[in-house]
Design an enzyme around this catalytic site. Structure first.
Site, PDB file in Angstrom:
ATOM      1  N   LYS A  97       5.131   9.022  -3.381  1.00  0.00           N
ATOM      2  CA  LYS A  97       5.972   8.192  -4.264  1.00  0.00           C
ATOM      3  C   LYS A  97       6.206   8.933  -5.568  1.00  0.00           C
ATOM      4  CE  LYS A  97       4.573   3.749  -2.382  1.00  0.00           C
ATOM      5  NZ  LYS A  97       5.732   3.039  -1.884  1.00  0.00           N
TER       6      LYS A  97
ATOM      7  N   HIS B 175      -4.713   4.068  -0.346  1.00  0.00           N
ATOM      8  CA  HIS B 175      -3.658   4.106  -1.361  1.00  0.00           C
ATOM      9  C   HIS B 175      -4.206   3.862  -2.781  1.00  0.00           C
ATOM     10  CE1 HIS B 175      -1.114   4.227   2.022  1.00  0.00           C
ATOM     11  NE2 HIS B 175      -0.893   2.953   2.182  1.00  0.00           N
TER      12      HIS B 175
HETATM   13  C1  BG6 Z   1       0.887   0.771   4.541  1.00  0.00           C
HETATM   14  C2  BG6 Z   1       0.075  -0.412   4.961  1.00  0.00           C
HETATM   15  O1  BG6 Z   1       0.090   1.924   4.505  1.00  0.00           O
HETATM   16  O2  BG6 Z   1       1.428   0.547   3.251  1.00  0.00           O
HETATM   17  C3  BG6 Z   1       0.921  -1.668   4.922  1.00  0.00           C
HETATM   18  O3  BG6 Z   1      -0.431  -0.198   6.267  1.00  0.00           O
HETATM   19  C4  BG6 Z   1       1.581  -1.849   3.583  1.00  0.00           C
HETATM   20  O4  BG6 Z   1       0.123  -2.810   5.236  1.00  0.00           O
HETATM   21  C5  BG6 Z   1       2.294  -0.567   3.172  1.00  0.00           C
HETATM   22  O5  BG6 Z   1       2.495  -2.920   3.662  1.00  0.00           O
HETATM   23  C6  BG6 Z   1       2.788  -0.666   1.740  1.00  0.00           C
HETATM   24  O6  BG6 Z   1       3.583   0.447   1.458  1.00  0.00           O
HETATM   25  P1  BG6 Z   1       4.744   0.377   0.378  1.00  0.00           P
HETATM   26  O7  BG6 Z   1       5.267   1.758   0.319  1.00  0.00           O
HETATM   27  O8  BG6 Z   1       5.722  -0.640   0.867  1.00  0.00           O
HETATM   28  O9  BG6 Z   1       4.073  -0.063  -0.895  1.00  0.00           O
END
Ligand code: BG6
Length: 497
Positions: A190, A248
């Site tokens: 990102k 994350h």
């Molecule tokens: C993924 C998860 O890694 O990331 C999901 O498995 C989640 O559950 C997603 O919704 C969120 O990603 P972003 O980029 O939409 O924030």
């Protein structure tokens, strides 16, 4: 075209799980956007493996029609670009667990290719439970040979605890060199996340304040409105801790906390991230409740409509205690951060989509402005918003106009993006890195291992407490009880930028 330092681009890009969620929502649109930007190597062929049969029209034509349809729904594809893109595909219908799938894959890969290229990318866009089968089959068919050449991309979560992560890693290393393994955490792709490095290390103004002398605490929030969709099969076993926080959110935390690396190179950056993870104070089993909190959504209202509770989602066990919300507090015991709490939280079916890093500064030590006593003086904040907005906010004090020496908060808002800058999806950046062989933004195994080491005691404790989980209505900010993690009485979650 490519010197010795620049690895040759791949000839083939194999997507295992091409009809699944990840491929549909992220990989195919991102690959198309790379095509549109002219960044896919000329001779690159794409091989989509899936179990789905496309019926009368035949698998090849059916698959291409499927790609066209989904891209037309999501993007506005240029007909010429789209034609070039779908012409790159072969569809390989087959089961992941059957040897025959790989024998046929080998045949497809053996067809002569155009252009200067050397290797194959294997992208495992599949359930973690299927990783081992695919890796073993690739080996059985010799598709990992010559050793050291091809690339394999593995999605998070990498294992489900420290032990299973080690087992998976050993398996990968039995057949692939570390240089070939790309462990993906798409948050690293990102733009705002990468911008954090620039913000911290390119601004003298910021870096001097970035420590325990000035910072009171850090909050990292990733809130989602969505529920679990049709992913119960995976999610009910994973939960928010494994799905989001262990990867994350902890990656975001390492970028906030790390020391400047000597160079922006893969290992230099990852060495610094690992140092942060290694410095996180271990959470003893007896203190789990003081450091971590979990909850699950009940039915509630989102965007004007009612949505069901987690236990009523298709495929979820009626008495499931899987967490859809998690909050945790960590301390990083080093010279820069000792004593500064890092609060991390994430959840599904929350009030709004909001991902941000909020840094709260300490109160000034001296009370000069008598009309605004210290306890009423709002602290300074820096908020880095990751999504939906990509921006930076700073809250400072200024004199309230008029008689007297009262202060008020001044909000400085800066959006990173100019109106005509094209938004870039994290997967576009990361898929291009895979193709170009740049591993800087991919996760090294020691990062995974140290992150598991931090959350494992929490997960083990929760695994024993399976009769109760806190609840929150869908459309809320999660349960109020999550506030019990806060050290300071005047601390609360920040629910907006
Ligand atoms: C993924 C998860 O890694 O990331 C999901 O498995 C989640 O559950 C997603 O919704 C969120 O990603 P972003 O980029 O939409 O924030």
């Amino acid at each position: 075209m490519f010197d010795q330092e620049t690895p040759l681009p791949p000839c083939s890009f194999v997507i295992f799980g091409a009809t699944g969620n990840l491929a549909t929502l992220k990989l195919l649109p991102a690959l198309y956007r790379l095509e549109e930007a002219g960044r896919l190597p000329e001779g690159l062929s794409l091989i989509a493996q899936g179990r789905r049969a496309f019926g009368e029209q035949g698998d090849e034509a059916g698959w291409r029609a499927h790609v066209v349809e989904l891209l037309e729904q999501k993007l506005k594809p240029e007909p010429a670009v789209l034609a070039r893109f779908i012409a790159r595909f072969d569809y390989l219908r087959g089961e992941l667990a059957e040897g025959d799938t790989y024998t046929r894959l080998k045949e497809v890969l053996a067809r002569p290719k155009m252009g200067v290229c050397s290797n194959v990318v294997f992208y495992l866009a599949i359930k973690p439970g299927d990783f081992a089968a695919v890796i073993k089959h690739l080996d059985a068919c010799g598709l990992n040979k010559p050793r050291g050449l091809h690339r394999i991309v593995v999605e998070k979560p990498f294992g489900s605890d420290i032990e299973s992560a080690r087992v998976l890693n050993q398996l990968l290393h039995r057949y692939f060199e570390e240089e070939q393994v790309f462990r993906i955490d798409h948050y690293m792709g990102k733009e705002t996340v990468q911008n954090l490095l620039v913000f911290r290390f390119a601004n003298t103004l910021i870096e001097n304040l970035w420590n325990r002398n000035y910072i009171d605490h850090v909050q990292i929030t990733v809130a989602e409105e969505v529920g679990i969709g049709n992913r119960a099969d995976y999610y009910d076993k994973a939960g928010a801790m494994r799905d989001m926080l262990q990867n994350h959110l902890m990656q975001l935390m390492t970028l906030v906390a790390m020391e400047p690396p000597p160079a922006l190179e893969a290992d230099a950056l990852r060495d610094e991230k690992v140092k942060v993870l290694r410095s996180i104070r271990p959470i003893p089993r007896r203190s789990v409740h003081a450091h971590a909190f979990r909850a699950q959504y009940k039915a509630g209202r989102i965007g004007g409509g009612m949505v069901p509770g987690y236990q009523d989602e298709a495929g979820v066990e009626a008495d499931s205690v899987t967490e859809t919300f998690v909050a945790a507090k960590f301390y990083i015991d080093n010279w820069r951060w000792r004593g500064v709490p890092f609060y991390l939280r994430t959840g599904k079916r929350l009030k709004q989509n909001l991902s941000m890093i909020a840094i709260r500064f300490r109160h000034p030590p001296q009370q000069l402005f008598r009309e605004t006593p210290l306890e009423q003086l709002e602290p300074n904040w820096i908020v880095l918003s990751i999504q939906p907005e990509e921006s930076m906010h700073m809250e400072l004090h200024a004199k309230q106009p008029g008689l007297g020496m009262d202060t008020r908060v001044l909000k400085l808002n800066a959006s990173y993006r100019n109106p005509d800058d094209q938004p870039l999806d994290a997967y576009e950046a990361l898929l291009l890195d895979v193709i170009e062989g740049d591993r800087t933004l991919f996760i090294r195994f020691d990062e995974v291992e140290w992150a598991w080491r931090v959350v494992d005691p929490i997960l083990k404790h929760w695994a024993q407490e399976r009769d109760f989980i806190h609840a929150y209505p869908a459309g809320s900010w999660g349960p109020i009880e999550a506030n019990r993690l806060f050290d300071g009485e005047d601390t609360e979650w920040r629910n907006g930028v």
